[in-house]
Design a protein around this motif. Sequence first.
Motif, PDB file in Angstrom:
ATOM      1  N   LEU A 551      -9.042 -27.963  -5.841  1.00 58.15           N
ATOM      2  CA  LEU A 551     -10.374 -28.150  -6.395  1.00 58.15           C
ATOM      3  C   LEU A 551     -10.927 -26.887  -7.013  1.00 58.15           C
ATOM      4  N   ARG A 552     -11.954 -27.107  -7.799  1.00 61.71           N
ATOM      5  CA  ARG A 552     -12.642 -25.989  -8.453  1.00 61.71           C
ATOM      6  C   ARG A 552     -14.119 -26.145  -8.161  1.00 61.71           C
ATOM      7  N   TYR A 553     -14.739 -25.050  -7.778  1.00 64.51           N
ATOM      8  CA  TYR A 553     -16.170 -25.101  -7.523  1.00 64.51           C
ATOM      9  C   TYR A 553     -16.822 -24.041  -8.378  1.00 64.51           C
ATOM     10  N   SER A 554     -17.741 -24.475  -9.249  1.00 62.72           N
ATOM     11  CA  SER A 554     -18.392 -23.451 -10.063  1.00 62.72           C
ATOM     12  C   SER A 554     -19.894 -23.521  -9.890  1.00 62.72           C
ATOM     13  N   LYS A 555     -20.465 -22.347  -9.892  1.00 65.36           N
ATOM     14  CA  LYS A 555     -21.901 -22.210  -9.669  1.00 65.36           C
ATOM     15  C   LYS A 555     -22.445 -21.340 -10.784  1.00 65.36           C
ATOM     16  N   LYS A 556     -23.425 -21.881 -11.522  1.00 65.69           N
ATOM     17  CA  LYS A 556     -24.039 -21.078 -12.581  1.00 65.69           C
ATOM     18  C   LYS A 556     -25.506 -20.921 -12.234  1.00 65.69           C
ATOM     19  N   THR A 557     -25.979 -19.710 -12.306  1.00 69.33           N
ATOM     20  CA  THR A 557     -27.373 -19.457 -11.948  1.00 69.33           C
ATOM     21  C   THR A 557     -28.051 -18.645 -13.030  1.00 69.33           C
ATOM     22  N   MET A 558     -29.312 -18.979 -13.283  1.00 67.33           N
ATOM     23  CA  MET A 558     -30.145 -18.105 -14.110  1.00 67.33           C
ATOM     24  C   MET A 558     -31.368 -17.852 -13.263  1.00 67.33           C
ATOM     25  N   TYR A 577     -41.169 -13.335  -5.274  1.00 68.36           N
ATOM     26  CA  TYR A 577     -40.760 -14.712  -5.576  1.00 68.36           C
ATOM     27  C   TYR A 577     -39.463 -14.702  -6.354  1.00 68.36           C
ATOM     28  N   ARG A 578     -38.851 -15.893  -6.404  1.00 71.30           N
ATOM     29  CA  ARG A 578     -37.623 -16.021  -7.178  1.00 71.30           C
ATOM     30  C   ARG A 578     -37.606 -17.395  -7.823  1.00 71.30           C
ATOM     31  N   PHE A 579     -37.443 -17.413  -9.136  1.00 74.93           N
ATOM     32  CA  PHE A 579     -37.260 -18.684  -9.859  1.00 74.93           C
ATOM     33  C   PHE A 579     -35.786 -18.783 -10.159  1.00 74.93           C
ATOM     34  N   ARG A 580     -35.184 -19.947  -9.902  1.00 73.21           N
ATOM     35  CA  ARG A 580     -33.766 -20.075 -10.202  1.00 73.21           C
ATOM     36  C   ARG A 580     -33.447 -21.402 -10.839  1.00 73.21           C
ATOM     37  N   TYR A 581     -32.530 -21.337 -11.776  1.00 72.01           N
ATOM     38  CA  TYR A 581     -31.958 -22.551 -12.321  1.00 72.01           C
ATOM     39  C   TYR A 581     -30.531 -22.552 -11.792  1.00 72.01           C
ATOM     40  N   LEU A 582     -30.182 -23.535 -10.977  1.00 79.08           N
ATOM     41  CA  LEU A 582     -28.876 -23.547 -10.326  1.00 79.08           C
ATOM     42  C   LEU A 582     -28.097 -24.783 -10.748  1.00 79.08           C
ATOM     43  N   ASP A 583     -26.899 -24.504 -11.225  1.00 81.14           N
ATOM     44  CA  ASP A 583     -26.064 -25.623 -11.664  1.00 81.14           C
ATOM     45  C   ASP A 583     -24.745 -25.563 -10.906  1.00 81.14           C
ATOM     46  N   GLN A 584     -24.427 -26.608 -10.144  1.00 80.87           N
ATOM     47  CA  GLN A 584     -23.191 -26.596  -9.347  1.00 80.87           C
ATOM     48  C   GLN A 584     -22.275 -27.726  -9.764  1.00 80.87           C
ATOM     49  N   GLU A 585     -20.981 -27.458  -9.658  1.00 79.68           N
ATOM     50  CA  GLU A 585     -20.017 -28.517  -9.982  1.00 79.68           C
ATOM     51  C   GLU A 585     -18.780 -28.358  -9.131  1.00 79.68           C
ATOM     52  N   ILE A 586     -18.371 -29.456  -8.501  1.00 77.18           N
ATOM     53  CA  ILE A 586     -17.083 -29.453  -7.779  1.00 77.18           C
ATOM     54  C   ILE A 586     -16.179 -30.432  -8.521  1.00 77.18           C
ATOM     55  N   TYR A 587     -15.027 -29.930  -8.935  1.00 79.15           N
ATOM     56  CA  TYR A 587     -14.076 -30.805  -9.596  1.00 79.15           C
ATOM     57  C   TYR A 587     -12.845 -30.912  -8.705  1.00 79.15           C
ATOM     58  N   ASN A 599     -30.497 -27.855 -10.086  1.00 79.68           N
ATOM     59  CA  ASN A 599     -31.777 -27.687  -9.393  1.00 79.68           C
ATOM     60  C   ASN A 599     -32.598 -26.585 -10.037  1.00 79.68           C
ATOM     61  N   PHE A 600     -33.900 -26.778 -10.007  1.00 81.18           N
ATOM     62  CA  PHE A 600     -34.834 -25.702 -10.363  1.00 81.18           C
ATOM     63  C   PHE A 600     -35.497 -25.286  -9.065  1.00 81.18           C
ATOM     64  N   LEU A 601     -35.446 -24.046  -8.762  1.00 78.22           N
ATOM     65  CA  LEU A 601     -35.932 -23.618  -7.454  1.00 78.22           C
ATOM     66  C   LEU A 601     -37.026 -22.571  -7.583  1.00 78.22           C
ATOM     67  N   PHE A 602     -37.930 -22.625  -6.634  1.00 74.33           N
ATOM     68  CA  PHE A 602     -38.949 -21.578  -6.521  1.00 74.33           C
ATOM     69  C   PHE A 602     -38.956 -21.112  -5.069  1.00 74.33           C
ATOM     70  N   GLU A 603     -38.705 -19.844  -4.847  1.00 80.93           N
ATOM     71  CA  GLU A 603     -38.598 -19.338  -3.473  1.00 80.93           C
ATOM     72  C   GLU A 603     -39.523 -18.146  -3.284  1.00 80.93           C
ATOM     73  N   PRO A 604     -40.639 -18.352  -2.610  1.00 87.24           N
ATOM     74  CA  PRO A 604     -41.555 -17.228  -2.386  1.00 87.24           C
ATOM     75  C   PRO A 604     -41.307 -16.570  -1.033  1.00 87.24           C
ATOM     76  N   SER A 605     -41.788 -15.351  -0.899  1.00 88.15           N
ATOM     77  CA  SER A 605     -41.762 -14.729   0.431  1.00 88.15           C
ATOM     78  C   SER A 605     -42.822 -13.652   0.472  1.00 88.15           C
ATOM     79  N   ILE A 606     -43.221 -13.301   1.678  1.00 92.12           N
ATOM     80  CA  ILE A 606     -44.246 -12.265   1.801  1.00 92.12           C
ATOM     81  C   ILE A 606     -44.042 -11.441   3.072  1.00 92.12           C
ATOM     82  N   ASN A 607     -44.335 -10.161   2.943  1.00 87.13           N
ATOM     83  CA  ASN A 607     -44.283  -9.250   4.093  1.00 87.13           C
ATOM     84  C   ASN A 607     -45.642  -8.614   4.215  1.00 87.13           C
ATOM     85  N   ILE A 608     -46.191  -8.598   5.401  1.00 92.13           N
ATOM     86  CA  ILE A 608     -47.506  -7.995   5.570  1.00 92.13           C
ATOM     87  C   ILE A 608     -47.437  -6.969   6.687  1.00 92.13           C
ATOM     88  N   LYS A 609     -48.012  -5.815   6.431  1.00 85.04           N
ATOM     89  CA  LYS A 609     -48.075  -4.821   7.495  1.00 85.04           C
ATOM     90  C   LYS A 609     -49.518  -4.384   7.644  1.00 85.04           C
TER      91      LYS A 609
END
Lengths: 894, 261
Positions: A551-558, A577-587, A599-609
């Motif tokens: 098999l072949r697994y390919s992952k393309k991200t922007m 934060y992180r915006f991602r365009y994720l394209d996966q394919e298993i052949y 998938n279009f992803l939005f991943e936020p995070s925060i650190n507070i001190k």
Amino acid sequence: MLPFFMLKKLFFIILILSSTIAYSQTILGTITDVEQNNLDYSYVLIKDFDSTNVKEYSIARKGKYEIDLKKKYLKIVVEIQSNGYVTGKRVIDNPQKNKTYTIDFILEKDTTTNKLDEVIITAKRKPFKIKKDTVSYNVNSYRDGSERKIEDIIKKLPGIEVDKNTGAIKYKGKPIENVTLDGDNLFGHNYTLGTKNINVDMVEQIEAIENYSENPLLKGIEKGDKVSINLKLKKGKFNFSGNIDFGSGISENLNEVLDINANLLGITKAYKTFATLSYNNIGINRSPFNYFGFSQNREQFIEKRFLAKRIIPETSFLNTLDEERVNINNQYFGNYNALFKINKRLKIKTNLYYVNDKITSEQLFENQFIIDGQSFTTTDDISIEKKPKQYRGDLEVKYNASKTSLLEYNLTIQQENIQTPSSVVSNNDNSFTTLLNSESFYLRQKLLFTKKISDKKAFQFSVFQSTNNIPQNFQINPSIIDPINYENDIQKSEYSKNYLEVQSILLGSTTKKNKYTFSVGGIIDNNKLQSELFSQNLAGNNTAENGINNLRYSKKTMYQLGSYQFNTGKWKLSPSYRFRYLDQEIYNKESNTKNTQTNFLFEPSINIKYKLNEISSFLGTANYEQSSIVDNYLFQNQILINNRTSVSNIPSLELQEALSYGFSYLHDDLYNLLEVAIGMNYQNRNGNFFTNSTINQNTTQINYFFLPQDNNNLNFNFSATKYIRFLESTVKSNSNYSISRYKNIVNNSELRNNESRFFNTQLNFRTAFRLFVNFENTINFSQSISQSDNSNEFINESLNNTFKIILKPAKKWFVLLSSDYFLPNLKQKSENYMFLDASVRFRPKNKRLEFNLIAKNLLNETNFEQIQTSDFSTNIYRTNILPRYYMLNMSYDF
Amino acid sequence: MKIFFLLLLIPCYCLSQNNISSLNYELTRTVELLTFNAYGVLKVDFKNKTSNFKLSQYVNKLKGGDFVKSSLNENDSLEVIGPKVICRDYKFYYNDFKKDSTYTILYNTYCKNKVLIKDTINYPKWEIKDECKKIGKYNAQKATAFINDRTWTVYFTNELGINGGPWRLIGLPGLVLEATENTSTYEFKLTEINKSSESSKIIKPYHKNQTTFNEFVEKSIKESKERELFLFSKIPGVIIGEIDINSFHLFETLDYIEKRK
């Protein structure tokens, strides 16, 4: 002839005169103001007439003065100075010996308006140097005779922690990026090469640096997170120096034990080099690569996402004991690091590594399963020899195209072969021999361009490419699939990964010292997995049912990332934060099927001190991440991973959502010698691969499948350290409690809910008496409880106590005696282990030579048994231990 | 009556001369390649025969987080962090020359350690040398003395009509302009003179914790050693018993150097 009474007078006169001859001139008198008031406090100065220099002086109290001249003068000036009064002067011409001069002074008030404000008499105040308190440690202050390598000193420095197993260094809780030598980064991420081998004598100072920027163009712009240590070498050692250690001894079974190590350090203006060669068979790992345990060094951890997967896992050597006790090795290690400064703009660095080891182990796995009311036991008695060999070369070129731009190129080529032959006796009646051959070829390149736009802004552009091929071959004799017709089974597997990433980053800092980064990039990650399981005999091969994967697994991200750090008063906020365009394919070539997902992803995070006050602070973090976790679960058809286990998956491109929160309180009171840290962490992962295991006496089949179900983990930790003055000792306590909830299926059951709870507490007591003897004791208790829906609870409790006696009977001698007591299962007190070790060190006066007499495992414990419980089984793991040995070691510095 | 008042006023006007001179000093402490700066103000009251030297905490120690302006080589990134807690209060060295007494306020790192030390004035045994040099527009003469564990070399001038010096550098027939000592760690430099700046009295410093100088030194050294041991003990794997406290650097401040048997 004079009358007698006159003689008496003469005698007395002579007596008086002679007494005055012994003294020099005396000047005395009174000092008053115009109103006849005594001036209480004045200075009496004696000056040479033709000079303004003060020759002698005295302080006059209560209006009276008397000064005895110590030297002979031709003409003097007697000056009376009293603040607020005009100076009084009197000249004495040719002051006579034996004469007492009585001079009374009447001083007038000084009425001149002295408004000489703002008279600056020194050129300028020194420009305000913003050199803060360095955390700069002078090596000699921390030496006490017991350290040999610089790692031994680094361990002792306040704020610094060294992980016993990997040698990884943390400064103020943050892992350090590098260890530099006089500012030059010779070792890269594998800094343990330096810290484990450089002799203490070569280093003058150790600097711990926070907000370190490896790229000098990013100083002040990059977010201050990185930490580094700089070793300053002794001046005058701009030549070749090094040391040789030679240790030889005998072990219980009359085998020779050897520990040989040679280090060479060479420094000149344009060339810095460090080389090390070593051999040992006493369990020490001198390389930065760990083939014994699971621990990954820092570099391996960072590089994880560029590496291919090792489908057939290498032999694991589990241990709760120190690795040095159970790592029965035979390690050759060679390393060469060199830094060339070609000219002001160009620097080239090279690192070469060679590792060749042979780790042997006798292991017994005994597993008791209770599934659906049925119980059965499996045993595997394994004799293993793991033989890793690695050749690796790194190249780094740094070119300063201009004062504000830097071009860096990095290349790594690594070839690794691990051969692991072993023989297994399963369930006391089936015996097998197996051979696992794993190869790994890794090529990695990175090109990074940095441009400093202004003092507060910088731009970076990078291209990263890597290739990793891991062909594996696992052979088992006789065949377990069809032992009647075939001689052996062979599982072939090859996983290769090609990774390419392009990224551009903009970094900056604002006038308020807030920092930000924005970046844009793309990744192409292509993976290929091919495997075949077949049985072999002289006639030919027969592929097993469902034995091929292709098999072949390919992952393309922007992606687009952003982060900002606000500093306002007591608060420090870092959202990102992180915006991602994720394209996966298993052949899947075998079944000719394709599986894709975007998938279009939005991943936020925060650190507070929040800084409560000078000594305490609160920290909070919250993080949301979505990731594809299918890399490990790509193959649908079976792969045999050991003599009894085969694995297959039902792959899924679904993403896992991970949400985590953490909160902690830190109190660092150096005045009261108390440090407290309390923390809590919660992590929820939705979407996991769960195991469906079918277990019987001879085989275990594990199938991984994806369910959008949760696994979660809650963890509490507490630690406190206090120095108790009246006991002259330090007490330290560490406790950790965690609850994990996860799901699985065993032998076609329903989806079971499981919970495991783990509690560990440790209490440590260390004395610091100013005597020749000191003690240290650590006691450690662990409890683990595993439970599954409507089924039994498995509980295991273990205890461990370490006691050390430290003796310094005389200046050149140092003795360390230690005892390690283990009770792996509190319910079976008869199964206990006691390890005794002793070492005696002697350093004669010339200091270049040192002798060590070492005795390890004096009671000759030969096996160690460890028990682990899971929700459906009790697993006993027994391993052999390095037998008792005695060794004499000599070390010479040059 | 009016004439009487006028007569009274005239002598008062003559007497209302400012009696306090204020002198600014800079203290530089050099440890290996780093320098720390502290600032001191010496006030000399010639009418009441008192003086007070007020010394600030090392200014560079108070804030952390800035970058080094001059680095050692292009790869050094010497941005360093200061200690987390440090007292910002002043230290005072007060002398009453008429009563021959001195009041000193000192502390060791933490404000909670502040103490008041009362004693009689200990005049240094100055050796006046012939050497001179010009500092600014004044002729300064050299003198040396052994004060509090160090041999100090100072340059003083008597052209200003003020007698005194920063810290414990008192008793010279002139004003100290510059001072250095044999370990090359500390250096005083006069930066500004404000002659007759005010007319009032210098207030005697006070603190409720009173002790003797030797007791203060002993306690400071002991507490610093305990702090170091405490920091080591937080590191896993360290055998505290192996550490020899007596192999540490000699603890030193401006006022004393640790004496080790």
